[in-house]
Design an enzyme around this catalytic site. Sequence first.
Site, PDB file in Angstrom:
ATOM      1  N   HIS A   1      12.061   0.274  12.574  1.00 17.45           N
ATOM      2  CA  HIS A   1      10.941   0.437  13.512  1.00 17.45           C
ATOM      3  C   HIS A   1       9.716   1.039  12.806  1.00 17.45           C
ATOM      4  O   HIS A   1       9.051   1.921  13.333  1.00 17.45           O
ATOM      5  CB  HIS A   1      11.355   1.263  14.740  1.00 17.45           C
ATOM      6  CG  HIS A   1      11.842   2.653  14.466  1.00 17.45           C
ATOM      7  ND1 HIS A   1      12.880   3.233  15.183  1.00 17.45           N
ATOM      8  CD2 HIS A   1      11.428   3.617  13.598  1.00 17.45           C
ATOM      9  CE1 HIS A   1      13.080   4.469  14.767  1.00 17.45           C
ATOM     10  NE2 HIS A   1      12.203   4.721  13.801  1.00 17.45           N
TER      11      HIS A   1
ATOM     12  N   HIS B   1       9.304  10.575  17.683  1.00 19.79           N
ATOM     13  CA  HIS B   1       8.648  11.155  16.510  1.00 19.79           C
ATOM     14  C   HIS B   1       7.638  12.212  16.956  1.00 19.79           C
ATOM     15  O   HIS B   1       6.438  12.091  16.739  1.00 19.79           O
ATOM     16  CB  HIS B   1       7.967  10.059  15.691  1.00 19.79           C
ATOM     17  CG  HIS B   1       8.909   8.999  15.199  1.00 19.79           C
ATOM     18  ND1 HIS B   1       9.359   7.972  16.020  1.00 19.79           N
ATOM     19  CD2 HIS B   1       9.489   8.794  13.989  1.00 19.79           C
ATOM     20  CE1 HIS B   1      10.175   7.183  15.320  1.00 19.79           C
ATOM     21  NE2 HIS B   1      10.261   7.662  14.093  1.00 19.79           N
TER      22      HIS B   1
END
Length: 284
Positions: free
Chosen positions: A12, A59
């Site tokens: 990703h 994240h």
Amino acid sequence: MARITASVYTSHVPAIGAAIDLKKTGEDYWKPVFKGYEFSKQWLKTEKPDVIFLVFNDHATAFSLDLIPTFAIGTAAEYTPADEGWGPRPVPQVIGHPKLAGHIAQSVIQDDFDLTIVNKMDVDHGLTVPLSLMCGEPQTWPCPVIPFAVNVVQYPAPSGRRCYMLGQAIGRAIRSYDEDLNVQIWGTGGMSHQLQGPRAGLINREWDNAFLDQLIADPDALSRKPHIDYVREAGSEGIELVMWLIARGAMSDVSGGAKPKVAHRFYHVPASNTAVGHLILENA
């Protein structure tokens, strides 16, 4: 009853999302990456799921060092693409499936796995880049998505074994849902990469491809690989690959069914500073 028809595995890399958003997919650097997903986009149209259960890591957008759930399931009706510092990606809202998500949470928690239930969450590139790679640039995503966030950013991260066993529990939960749904489970992240320190830029082709081989043929043995092997051989961010074991654990062969069919396999380096791996397994 609901059924899991396939599992999808993919990196990703945030730069892949930027390449799509900035219309750079036709540039020589990026062409090989996107060529590896041409089959997958057509496959998804043919094998269109009713729901995608998507395993990813946040994240530092939905969560921060103030609150770090090891496993978190999204139970909301929709999710907004996150602003990761340069504005949100120009991609559709992610529509959830609260009813199935709630059932999975109930079943998995009763199956002795502790989950954090999240009713509001923005989703970052960890979730939207896999959707873009598999779906292209649609006005709406093709089906509802259940986000499942795993902490692989701040140690301690869960073991591969724990992830593999959790995948089995998720598989049982989905198969016990009393509605005829075609569900796919996606594992994302990796492959080998390190973003900081003296080994920044590390990529290990041999290790990555051995991981793919073992993920297909012997996931139980792979699940026993210790954290230190991931960090030493695949870099500090290579630990993201434990998330692939959640998806693999949910496949039918793990609970006594037939071995899955390898519909597609792809590997390419580099994409930014990361090795890109991709695999589609279909339940028999």
